[in-house]
Write a protein that holds these residues in place. Structure first.
Motif, PDB file in Angstrom:
ATOM      1  N   CYS A 165       0.847  -1.198   0.000  1.00  0.00           N
ATOM      2  CA  CYS A 165       0.000   0.000   0.000  1.00  0.00           C
ATOM      3  C   CYS A 165       0.880   1.243   0.000  1.00  0.00           C
ATOM      4  O   CYS A 165       2.016   1.219   0.460  1.00  0.00           O
ATOM      5  CB  CYS A 165      -0.961  -0.002   1.181  1.00  0.00           C
ATOM      6  SG  CYS A 165      -0.192   0.019   2.797  1.00  0.00           S
ATOM      7  N   CYS A 166       0.331   2.312  -0.585  1.00  0.00           N
ATOM      8  CA  CYS A 166       1.025   3.595  -0.646  1.00  0.00           C
ATOM      9  C   CYS A 166       0.052   4.698  -0.238  1.00  0.00           C
ATOM     10  O   CYS A 166      -1.069   4.742  -0.746  1.00  0.00           O
ATOM     11  CB  CYS A 166       1.485   3.916  -2.074  1.00  0.00           C
ATOM     12  SG  CYS A 166       2.647   2.766  -2.785  1.00  0.00           S
ATOM     13  N   GLY A 167       0.497   5.571   0.649  1.00  0.00           N
ATOM     14  CA  GLY A 167      -0.294   6.744   1.002  1.00  0.00           C
ATOM     15  C   GLY A 167       0.184   7.919   0.164  1.00  0.00           C
ATOM     16  O   GLY A 167       1.346   8.315   0.239  1.00  0.00           O
ATOM     17  N   ILE A 168      -0.710   8.467  -0.655  1.00  0.00           N
ATOM     18  CA  ILE A 168      -0.326   9.518  -1.605  1.00  0.00           C
ATOM     19  C   ILE A 168      -1.320  10.676  -1.513  1.00  0.00           C
ATOM     20  O   ILE A 168      -2.534  10.463  -1.623  1.00  0.00           O
ATOM     21  CB  ILE A 168      -0.293   8.979  -3.050  1.00  0.00           C
ATOM     22  CG1 ILE A 168       0.606   7.737  -3.133  1.00  0.00           C
ATOM     23  CG2 ILE A 168       0.186  10.053  -4.014  1.00  0.00           C
ATOM     24  CD1 ILE A 168       0.600   7.058  -4.494  1.00  0.00           C
ATOM     25  N   HIS A 169      -0.821  11.872  -1.330  1.00  0.00           N
ATOM     26  CA  HIS A 169      -1.694  13.053  -1.223  1.00  0.00           C
ATOM     27  C   HIS A 169      -2.474  13.223  -2.528  1.00  0.00           C
ATOM     28  O   HIS A 169      -1.898  13.146  -3.607  1.00  0.00           O
ATOM     29  CB  HIS A 169      -0.862  14.302  -0.936  1.00  0.00           C
ATOM     30  CG  HIS A 169      -1.668  15.424  -0.348  1.00  0.00           C
ATOM     31  ND1 HIS A 169      -2.626  16.114  -1.055  1.00  0.00           N
ATOM     32  CD2 HIS A 169      -1.684  15.956   0.895  1.00  0.00           C
ATOM     33  CE1 HIS A 169      -3.182  17.029  -0.292  1.00  0.00           C
ATOM     34  NE2 HIS A 169      -2.633  16.955   0.909  1.00  0.00           N
ATOM     35  N   PHE A 200      -0.327   0.620 -11.242  1.00  0.00           N
ATOM     36  CA  PHE A 200       0.808   1.498 -10.959  1.00  0.00           C
ATOM     37  C   PHE A 200       2.040   0.616 -10.790  1.00  0.00           C
ATOM     38  O   PHE A 200       1.922  -0.608 -10.696  1.00  0.00           O
ATOM     39  CB  PHE A 200       0.566   2.362  -9.704  1.00  0.00           C
ATOM     40  CG  PHE A 200       0.339   1.590  -8.429  1.00  0.00           C
ATOM     41  CD1 PHE A 200      -0.897   0.998  -8.159  1.00  0.00           C
ATOM     42  CD2 PHE A 200       1.344   1.439  -7.478  1.00  0.00           C
ATOM     43  CE1 PHE A 200      -1.120   0.280  -6.982  1.00  0.00           C
ATOM     44  CE2 PHE A 200       1.132   0.722  -6.299  1.00  0.00           C
ATOM     45  CZ  PHE A 200      -0.103   0.145  -6.057  1.00  0.00           C
ATOM     46  N   SER A 201       3.200   1.240 -10.766  1.00  0.00           N
ATOM     47  CA  SER A 201       4.414   0.473 -10.487  1.00  0.00           C
ATOM     48  C   SER A 201       5.078   1.029  -9.240  1.00  0.00           C
ATOM     49  O   SER A 201       4.844   2.179  -8.847  1.00  0.00           O
ATOM     50  CB  SER A 201       5.394   0.539 -11.669  1.00  0.00           C
ATOM     51  OG  SER A 201       6.006   1.817 -11.734  1.00  0.00           O
ATOM     52  N   ALA A 235      11.831  -3.388  -9.638  1.00  0.00           N
ATOM     53  CA  ALA A 235      10.603  -2.738 -10.098  1.00  0.00           C
ATOM     54  C   ALA A 235       9.462  -3.739  -9.983  1.00  0.00           C
ATOM     55  O   ALA A 235       9.634  -4.932 -10.263  1.00  0.00           O
ATOM     56  CB  ALA A 235      10.756  -2.260 -11.537  1.00  0.00           C
ATOM     57  N   MET A 236       8.310  -3.244  -9.569  1.00  0.00           N
ATOM     58  CA  MET A 236       7.127  -4.096  -9.391  1.00  0.00           C
ATOM     59  C   MET A 236       5.942  -3.494 -10.134  1.00  0.00           C
ATOM     60  O   MET A 236       5.732  -2.288 -10.094  1.00  0.00           O
ATOM     61  CB  MET A 236       6.770  -4.190  -7.901  1.00  0.00           C
ATOM     62  CG  MET A 236       7.834  -4.876  -7.062  1.00  0.00           C
ATOM     63  SD  MET A 236       7.534  -4.706  -5.267  1.00  0.00           S
ATOM     64  CE  MET A 236       8.721  -3.392  -4.866  1.00  0.00           C
ATOM     65  N   GLU A 237       5.186  -4.355 -10.811  1.00  0.00           N
ATOM     66  CA  GLU A 237       3.925  -3.940 -11.438  1.00  0.00           C
ATOM     67  C   GLU A 237       2.786  -4.289 -10.499  1.00  0.00           C
ATOM     68  O   GLU A 237       2.711  -5.430 -10.022  1.00  0.00           O
ATOM     69  CB  GLU A 237       3.693  -4.711 -12.724  1.00  0.00           C
ATOM     70  CG  GLU A 237       4.622  -4.402 -13.838  1.00  0.00           C
ATOM     71  CD  GLU A 237       4.174  -5.167 -15.096  1.00  0.00           C
ATOM     72  OE1 GLU A 237       3.392  -4.586 -15.885  1.00  0.00           O
ATOM     73  OE2 GLU A 237       4.595  -6.322 -15.267  1.00  0.00           O
ATOM     74  N   CYS A 238       1.887  -3.354 -10.291  1.00  0.00           N
ATOM     75  CA  CYS A 238       0.795  -3.572  -9.335  1.00  0.00           C
ATOM     76  C   CYS A 238      -0.553  -3.274  -9.976  1.00  0.00           C
ATOM     77  O   CYS A 238      -0.706  -2.333 -10.752  1.00  0.00           O
ATOM     78  CB  CYS A 238       0.958  -2.659  -8.118  1.00  0.00           C
ATOM     79  SG  CYS A 238       2.523  -2.889  -7.249  1.00  0.00           S
ATOM     80  N   GLY A 257      -2.352  -2.276  -3.649  1.00  0.00           N
ATOM     81  CA  GLY A 257      -2.148  -2.924  -4.941  1.00  0.00           C
ATOM     82  C   GLY A 257      -1.566  -4.315  -4.795  1.00  0.00           C
ATOM     83  O   GLY A 257      -0.748  -4.565  -3.902  1.00  0.00           O
ATOM     84  N   GLU A 258      -1.985  -5.204  -5.675  1.00  0.00           N
ATOM     85  CA  GLU A 258      -1.357  -6.527  -5.729  1.00  0.00           C
ATOM     86  C   GLU A 258      -0.126  -6.453  -6.622  1.00  0.00           C
ATOM     87  O   GLU A 258      -0.184  -5.905  -7.735  1.00  0.00           O
ATOM     88  CB  GLU A 258      -2.341  -7.560  -6.288  1.00  0.00           C
ATOM     89  CG  GLU A 258      -1.696  -8.945  -6.389  1.00  0.00           C
ATOM     90  CD  GLU A 258      -2.642 -10.018  -6.924  1.00  0.00           C
ATOM     91  OE1 GLU A 258      -3.867  -9.794  -6.939  1.00  0.00           O
ATOM     92  OE2 GLU A 258      -2.113 -11.069  -7.342  1.00  0.00           O
ATOM     93  N   ILE A 259       0.970  -6.985  -6.140  1.00  0.00           N
ATOM     94  CA  ILE A 259       2.198  -7.041  -6.939  1.00  0.00           C
ATOM     95  C   ILE A 259       2.049  -8.218  -7.906  1.00  0.00           C
ATOM     96  O   ILE A 259       2.140  -9.372  -7.500  1.00  0.00           O
ATOM     97  CB  ILE A 259       3.450  -7.233  -6.057  1.00  0.00           C
ATOM     98  CG1 ILE A 259       3.484  -6.206  -4.925  1.00  0.00           C
ATOM     99  CG2 ILE A 259       4.726  -7.164  -6.912  1.00  0.00           C
ATOM    100  CD1 ILE A 259       4.525  -6.516  -3.839  1.00  0.00           C
ATOM    101  N   VAL A 260       1.778  -7.924  -9.179  1.00  0.00           N
ATOM    102  CA  VAL A 260       1.513  -9.014 -10.120  1.00  0.00           C
ATOM    103  C   VAL A 260       2.786  -9.506 -10.804  1.00  0.00           C
ATOM    104  O   VAL A 260       2.831 -10.628 -11.306  1.00  0.00           O
ATOM    105  CB  VAL A 260       0.464  -8.614 -11.182  1.00  0.00           C
ATOM    106  CG1 VAL A 260      -0.871  -8.312 -10.516  1.00  0.00           C
ATOM    107  CG2 VAL A 260       0.921  -7.429 -12.010  1.00  0.00           C
TER     108      VAL A 260
END
Lengths: 190, 190
Positions: free
Chosen positions: A46-50, A65-66, A114-117, A133-136
């Motif tokens: 998870c990412c906290g983004i303004h 997102f990546s 690098a991860m694709e999510c 996001g799930e890291i696919v």
């Protein structure tokens, strides 16, 4: 022990990652420190983004997102991406861009990891979107692998502390997890 | 640059915190590495915690929890709390317990930083609960404050990396955030 009341706006040590999104047709990258794993299997983070940033728009539009982990050698470019907004500035040429299997989550080819999510859920908090996001898929420079797994020592990632706004290296080893407490376990039982 | 596909189960560097809950009538503490800030104002954080642990039960029952930041000097006791489950072992005497204004979120009096949190939302993911909490109060050892704010340098927190399962110190300064990229900004504009 004496403790005093302080501002609740306490910042924990943070990993520095670059979140990649597609804004319109171009790749965009934003440094994020509020990021942690959220689920083990399947792997999620998870990412906290303004919400004032351009990145949440790209995430909502593509559902993807990546998450890229820069090495300390990429500190200047990483920090630059936090100084200018993708809404007004084209950051697609700061790094070499790679598109993976999702096709809509630009990754940074020159980051060691690098991860694709794929978005699982976006929790709208008062100022921030908490994006789960799930890291696919994940990709790495073979030089940072040990037994096929990513070793952070080799990545040489940045850790950010605030409010001193300092990028740091990983520090010295202090002990081993699931091991350092075995003496106490033997004493106390359990 | 050559990149290879790796397991998506990548672990970012993690801050090591102890999550405090009340289980029945006793205080319980569990080390958690999946923790980051989630919202700026009001201040919130989130923790990813496997539902097999006792801690999510205490969080759900009380609607509160604490997040305590141990110093590296507390590594053994911190790790011990991760080796035994609060379901079977009383961990209430591992640390000196302090109860704050919420009354149901036991804190660790001997940690340099402790936060009381009220649950905002719990997102049930497949294996983990992602617990989002508002930090309603924070307390610190005056020795770790600079200009009234918590300085992580003084806290001497642990950072965990996996899969090498290594507790580390904060490392050397590599640069300053919102500053290291100013040269690139001047070159590229924005």
């Amino acid at each position: 022990m004496e403790r005093v009341r302080v501002s609740p706006n306490v910042f924990l040590p943070m990993p520095v990652v670059l979140v990649g999104t597609r804004l319109g047709s171009r790749a965009n990258f934003m440094p994020v420190g509020w990021c942690c794993r959220a689920n083990l299997a399947p792997p999620m983070l998870c990412c906290g983004i303004h919400r004032a940033h351009a990145t949440p728009t790209g995430i909502r539009e593509t559902g993807t997102f990546s998450v890229n982990v820069p090495s300390a050698a990429q500190m200047e470019a990483t920090d630059y991406c936090g100084l200018v907004s993708g809404a007004g500035v084209d950051k697609s040429e700061v790094f070499e861009v790679a598109w993976g299997e999702l096709g809509s989550a630009p990754m940074i080819a020159d980051c060691p990891v690098a991860m694709e999510c794929r978005v699982v859920e976006i929790v709208s908090l008062p100022s921030h979107d908490l994006v789960i996001g799930e890291i696919v898929a994940a990709y790495a420079d073979p030089a940072v692998l040990r037994d096929g797994r990513v070793e952070m020592d080799a990545v040489d990632p940045l850790v950010l502390t605030m409010p001193d706004n300092t990028y740091r290296s990983l520090g010295d080893e202090r002990g081993r997890a699931w091991s350092a407490g075995q003496g106490l376990k033997a004493e106390r039982g359990g």
